[in-house]
Design a protein around this motif. Sequence first.
Motif, PDB file in Angstrom:
ATOM      1  N   ALA A 279     -20.503  -9.669 -40.578  1.00  0.00           N
ATOM      2  CA  ALA A 279     -20.123 -10.377 -39.476  1.00  0.00           C
ATOM      3  C   ALA A 279     -19.587 -10.761 -38.317  1.00  0.00           C
ATOM      4  O   ALA A 279     -18.849  -9.541 -38.586  1.00  0.00           O
ATOM      5  N   GLU A 280     -19.934 -10.931 -37.407  1.00  0.00           N
ATOM      6  CA  GLU A 280     -19.538 -11.481 -36.365  1.00  0.00           C
ATOM      7  C   GLU A 280     -18.841 -11.987 -35.958  1.00  0.00           C
ATOM      8  O   GLU A 280     -19.048 -13.483 -36.052  1.00  0.00           O
ATOM      9  N   MET A 281     -18.066 -12.384 -34.797  1.00  0.00           N
ATOM     10  CA  MET A 281     -17.404 -13.855 -34.585  1.00  0.00           C
ATOM     11  C   MET A 281     -16.076 -13.840 -35.907  1.00  0.00           C
ATOM     12  O   MET A 281     -16.366 -15.469 -35.502  1.00  0.00           O
ATOM     13  N   VAL A 282     -15.433 -13.540 -36.869  1.00  0.00           N
ATOM     14  CA  VAL A 282     -14.985 -13.895 -37.901  1.00  0.00           C
ATOM     15  C   VAL A 282     -13.729 -14.364 -36.616  1.00  0.00           C
ATOM     16  O   VAL A 282     -12.882 -13.591 -36.063  1.00  0.00           O
ATOM     17  N   GLU A 283     -13.315 -15.379 -36.745  1.00  0.00           N
ATOM     18  CA  GLU A 283     -12.122 -16.239 -35.409  1.00  0.00           C
ATOM     19  C   GLU A 283     -11.369 -16.839 -36.821  1.00  0.00           C
ATOM     20  O   GLU A 283      -9.661 -16.451 -36.450  1.00  0.00           O
ATOM     21  N   THR A 284     -10.825 -17.413 -37.589  1.00  0.00           N
ATOM     22  CA  THR A 284     -10.266 -17.651 -37.990  1.00  0.00           C
ATOM     23  C   THR A 284     -10.348 -17.215 -39.781  1.00  0.00           C
ATOM     24  O   THR A 284     -11.038 -16.885 -40.368  1.00  0.00           O
TER      25      THR A 284
ATOM     26  N   ASN B  28     -23.458  -0.575 -28.142  1.00  0.00           N
ATOM     27  CA  ASN B  28     -24.794  -0.893 -27.658  1.00  0.00           C
ATOM     28  C   ASN B  28     -25.864  -0.785 -27.022  1.00  0.00           C
ATOM     29  O   ASN B  28     -25.595  -0.040 -25.674  1.00  0.00           O
ATOM     30  N   ILE B  29     -26.862  -0.661 -27.433  1.00  0.00           N
ATOM     31  CA  ILE B  29     -28.856  -0.282 -27.054  1.00  0.00           C
ATOM     32  C   ILE B  29     -29.532  -1.423 -26.396  1.00  0.00           C
ATOM     33  O   ILE B  29     -29.580  -2.531 -27.985  1.00  0.00           O
ATOM     34  N   SER B  30     -30.253  -1.878 -25.656  1.00  0.00           N
ATOM     35  CA  SER B  30     -30.818  -2.675 -25.627  1.00  0.00           C
ATOM     36  C   SER B  30     -32.177  -2.146 -26.123  1.00  0.00           C
ATOM     37  O   SER B  30     -32.295  -1.612 -26.154  1.00  0.00           O
TER      38      SER B  30
END
Length: 540
Positions: free
Chosen positions: A483-488, A365-367
């Motif tokens: 897609a991030e935060m794929v939990e299910t 990650n870079i700001s």
Amino acid sequence: MSIAPQRLLGFAFASADLLLELSPDGRITLAMGASEALSGNAETELTGRAWRDFVDVRDRPLMQALLDGLADGRRGGPVVVSLATENGRERAASLSAFCLPANHGAISCVMSRATPKTTHELHDKTAFEAVTSALFETAKATGVELELALVEMGGLEGLRKKLSPEAFKAIEQRLSGALRAQSHGGAAAADLGQDRYALVRQQGESPDNLTKRILKLLNLSPSDGVAPVAAAIAMKSDAQPGQVMRAIRFSLDSFIKDGMDSAQPATLDEAVARSVRRTLTDVGVLGEAVTAKNFKLVYQPVVNLKDKNSLHHHEVLVRFGDNASPFPMIRMAEELDLIEPLDLAVVEQTIDRLAGDPNLRLAANISGRTITSSDFIAAVKSMLAAKPAAVGRLMFELTESAAIEDMALADRHLQALRDEGCMVCLDDFGAGAASLAYLQQLSLDIVKIDGRYIREIQHGGRESTFIRHLVYMCGELGVKTLAEMVETPQAEEAVRKAGVDYAQGWLYGAPTDIPLKPTATGGANVRPALRRVGEVESWG
Ligand code: C2E
Ligand code: MG
Ligand code: MG
């Protein structure tokens, strides 16, 4: 002593535009004053109607809680309620209510015209911080003594499991009404998550009494197992507004993190002192992290949805000391101009790791602040030149946490990184105001759709439309989507349907100290089935 009624009326109209009397069963039994101007109804039209028809549906739980709370001889309000209108024009009134014992249960209400509120629900933390700071300033100017009350509704989550969704929703609505009715102006209460709530109210009553009243308003019995606990922080401080804002945020953050386990400060002054101490400690930790490279990296897998969920790469996330989210420290590093050396130190270790593990591909990650630095780009180039083994497997995620000041320069730097063989990804797309401008002005390889849309997408609705169109637009621009935060599995199914290329989230594995081991076939690691990271062998 007998006093002529008109003299009493004079007092009443000194404080209000409209006087309403309600019967114990909720009917309007008397209306006097500027009824037409306030509510759009003549006085005579109001009499006999139920107050529920008179108040906007979204504010009925608030009004109900206000009326129910009158039983113990307290005055309720003032709170701002929206009134039901037919022609779509929103009207609002500031309303106070009182139940005089001699009046046989009749409730006297006084109302005056008010500006409509922006929300009819409990605030989230960010909005509440702003409301609280504004109230602090007003209170300072007017001398009203306010407090920040923190309420932990222990056992509420347990009750959710016991009740049907509808029954629980009704309780939540009553709770929202109760908290708002107790709050200053009826619009200064927040849901902080995990059974924790906060509100700003006038000082003068013990937190214990507040919890007793809330419990009564919820109409729960002891066997329901809900046991609220509250604490109050007097909103009095001579510190600078910025410091007070930080102290409010700090107090809410510690309450969210530790609940009532941590002793709450008694005043904002104490909270200011605590938050200053904490900031100094954090600055120390941050300084250590940057100068002595005192941090560690964790790795989270990203899979290729278009290739049987094979491992595509890992995102590199920084950790300071404990395993907590680095986000507050990253923000602080951005504010204190320490983010560039931090990002560079992370990239340096990432390149080292890549040089040692030929099968890895890693995204650092870079700001948004770092990307406009020419020194940073030059440093990455020379680090890659020194470790040619890492070339072609380093990626960058550009976070939006700090807005980019010079877009043209940022794009030139991104292209320089791509020329070095690094793929670049725009992080948290849709979270910030500038997302579209970024997409329009930066040449990218991947767009990472912000997790908030993904967590909602499985319920269908607007998010899936948004994502489908975004995927289409990115396709036109030749940009892949992640897609991030794929939990299910449901979320995966939804993003797959929308045409998203890559996915990341707890479904495939949380960030861990050691990246996943690629299979012997090399390159992409084909995962036989979706499994949690703990079950997957690690790369040693
Ligand atoms: P981000 O880059 O969007 O990282 C994704 C965050 O979501 C990570 O939080 C990750 O642990 C979390 N996450 C991953 N999968 C799931 C999931 O399925 N559900 C949920 N609810 N969360 C999930 P983390 O590690 O706390 O990082 C927070 C943010 O801090 C990052 O957001 C990034 O903006 C920033 N950050 C982290 N490391 C660095 C760094 O080295 N440099 C810079 N500039 N920023 C960093
Ligand atoms: Mg990221
Ligand atoms: Mg993100």
